[in-house]
Design an enzyme around this catalytic site. Structure first.
Site, mmCIF file in Angstrom:
data_model
loop_
_atom_site.group_PDB
_atom_site.id
_atom_site.type_symbol
_atom_site.label_atom_id
_atom_site.label_comp_id
_atom_site.label_asym_id
_atom_site.label_seq_id
_atom_site.Cartn_x
_atom_site.Cartn_y
_atom_site.Cartn_z
ATOM 1 N N GLY A 175 0.775 -1.242 0.000
ATOM 2 C CA GLY A 175 0.000 0.000 0.000
ATOM 3 C C GLY A 175 0.804 1.289 0.000
ATOM 4 C CG ASP A 193 -8.189 1.103 10.271
ATOM 5 O OD1 ASP A 193 -8.910 1.945 10.825
ATOM 6 O OD2 ASP A 193 -8.660 0.079 9.730
ATOM 7 C CE LYS A 196 -10.250 4.434 7.448
ATOM 8 N NZ LYS A 196 -10.742 3.115 6.964
ATOM 9 N NE ARG A 247 -2.317 -3.095 -4.072
ATOM 10 C CZ ARG A 247 -2.391 -3.217 -2.742
ATOM 11 N NH1 ARG A 247 -2.198 -2.164 -1.984
ATOM 12 N NH2 ARG A 247 -2.665 -4.371 -2.185
HETATM 13 P P1 5GP Z 1 -4.180 -1.437 10.988
HETATM 14 O O1 5GP Z 1 -3.236 -2.566 11.280
HETATM 15 O O2 5GP Z 1 -3.697 -0.096 11.422
HETATM 16 O O3 5GP Z 1 -5.581 -1.722 11.428
HETATM 17 O O4 5GP Z 1 -4.401 -1.425 9.448
HETATM 18 C C1 5GP Z 1 -3.550 -1.006 8.559
HETATM 19 C C2 5GP Z 1 -3.844 -1.653 7.228
HETATM 20 O O5 5GP Z 1 -5.264 -1.877 7.015
HETATM 21 C C3 5GP Z 1 -3.406 -0.726 6.160
HETATM 22 O O6 5GP Z 1 -2.082 -0.970 5.820
HETATM 23 C C4 5GP Z 1 -4.358 -1.053 5.040
HETATM 24 O O7 5GP Z 1 -3.826 -2.113 4.299
HETATM 25 C C5 5GP Z 1 -5.623 -1.526 5.699
HETATM 26 N N1 5GP Z 1 -6.640 -0.453 5.742
HETATM 27 C C6 5GP Z 1 -7.148 0.154 6.826
HETATM 28 N N2 5GP Z 1 -8.060 1.085 6.491
HETATM 29 C C7 5GP Z 1 -8.119 1.071 5.138
HETATM 30 C C8 5GP Z 1 -8.889 1.816 4.166
HETATM 31 O O8 5GP Z 1 -9.689 2.712 4.439
HETATM 32 N N3 5GP Z 1 -8.661 1.507 2.858
HETATM 33 C C9 5GP Z 1 -7.767 0.550 2.465
HETATM 34 N N4 5GP Z 1 -7.631 0.334 1.166
HETATM 35 N N5 5GP Z 1 -7.045 -0.171 3.348
HETATM 36 C C10 5GP Z 1 -7.221 0.097 4.659
HETATM 37 MG MG MG Z 2 -1.403 -2.190 4.232
#
Ligand code: 5GP
Ligand code: MG
Length: 181
Positions: A46, A105, A133, A167
């Site tokens: 990403g 996230d 987020k 992407r």
């Molecule tokens: P975390 O481990 O912080 O929950 O998530 C991070 C990963 O979740 C990011 O690298 C991404 O791959 C995915 N992710 C979280 N929110 C989004 C979003 O709104 N859109 C997309 N495409 N991926 C997200």
């Molecule tokens: Mg990711």
């Protein structure tokens, strides 16, 4: 022509906004790390577009590497466990790391990856995310560099995917609901 644009409901962050903000962050990192020879570590896949644009506007001596991670989503385990699918190849003992990710996230991914890099002897680990987020945070984690704070909506583009598509959009947007249906 069949393009991915037709699936986009709205543009959240335009190409011009991305470019301007990435330039600001690159300038900030250049000042903060001028004589530290940092190692930029991109989280695949990403971050690839943000990573490349960021490095272009950060004209200091530095290195780069990549890793890839996936999170186990197991119904019986609520805490997100992160698996490293591809690890960095550099020796990072004593290095100043700038971990570059597309979006923060829940925080599980970066929390685990930062710990992994510290365990391998990094002198410091800073977190640089294009998007934050905060609404869905589960881990106590504070990014050092944030491009934009976004609402609790699923976003795509500029590296971020839905089912490995979108992407290659040059901006960050929200998909039409029918795309998920
Ligand atoms: P975390 O481990 O912080 O929950 O998530 C991070 C990963 O979740 C990011 O690298 C991404 O791959 C995915 N992710 C979280 N929110 C989004 C979003 O709104 N859109 C997309 N495409 N991926 C997200
Ligand atoms: Mg990711």
């Amino acid at each position: 022509m069949n393009t991915i644009e037709k699936d986009i409901l709205k543009v959240l962050i335009s190409e011009a906004e991305l470019k301007a903000r990435v330039r600001e962050i690159g300038g900030q990192i250049a000042m903060d790390y001028e004589n530290k020879d940092p190692l930029f570590v991109g989280v695949l896949r990403g971050s690839f577009m943000f990573f490349a644009d960021l490095m272009r506007v950060c004209p200091i001596p530095c290195g780069l590497d990549f890793l890839a991670a996936s999170s186990y989503k197991n119904a019986t385990v609520s805490s997100g466990v992160v698996k490293i699918d591809y690890d960095i190849r550099s020796n990072i003992a004593g290095r100043h790391i700038i971990l570059v990710e597309d979006i923060l996230d829940s925080g599980n991914t970066l929390y685990n990856l930062a710990g992994h890099l510290r365990d391998r002897g990094a002198a410091s680990v800073a977190l640089c995310v294009l998007l934050d987020k905060p609404a869905r945070r589960e881990k106590p984690i504070q990014p050092n560099y944030v491009g934009f704070t976004v609402p609790d909506e699923f976003v795509v583009g500029y590296g971020l995917d839905y089912a490995d598509r979108y992407r290659n959009l040059p901006y960050v947007g929200v998909l039409k609901p029918e795309v998920y249906a």
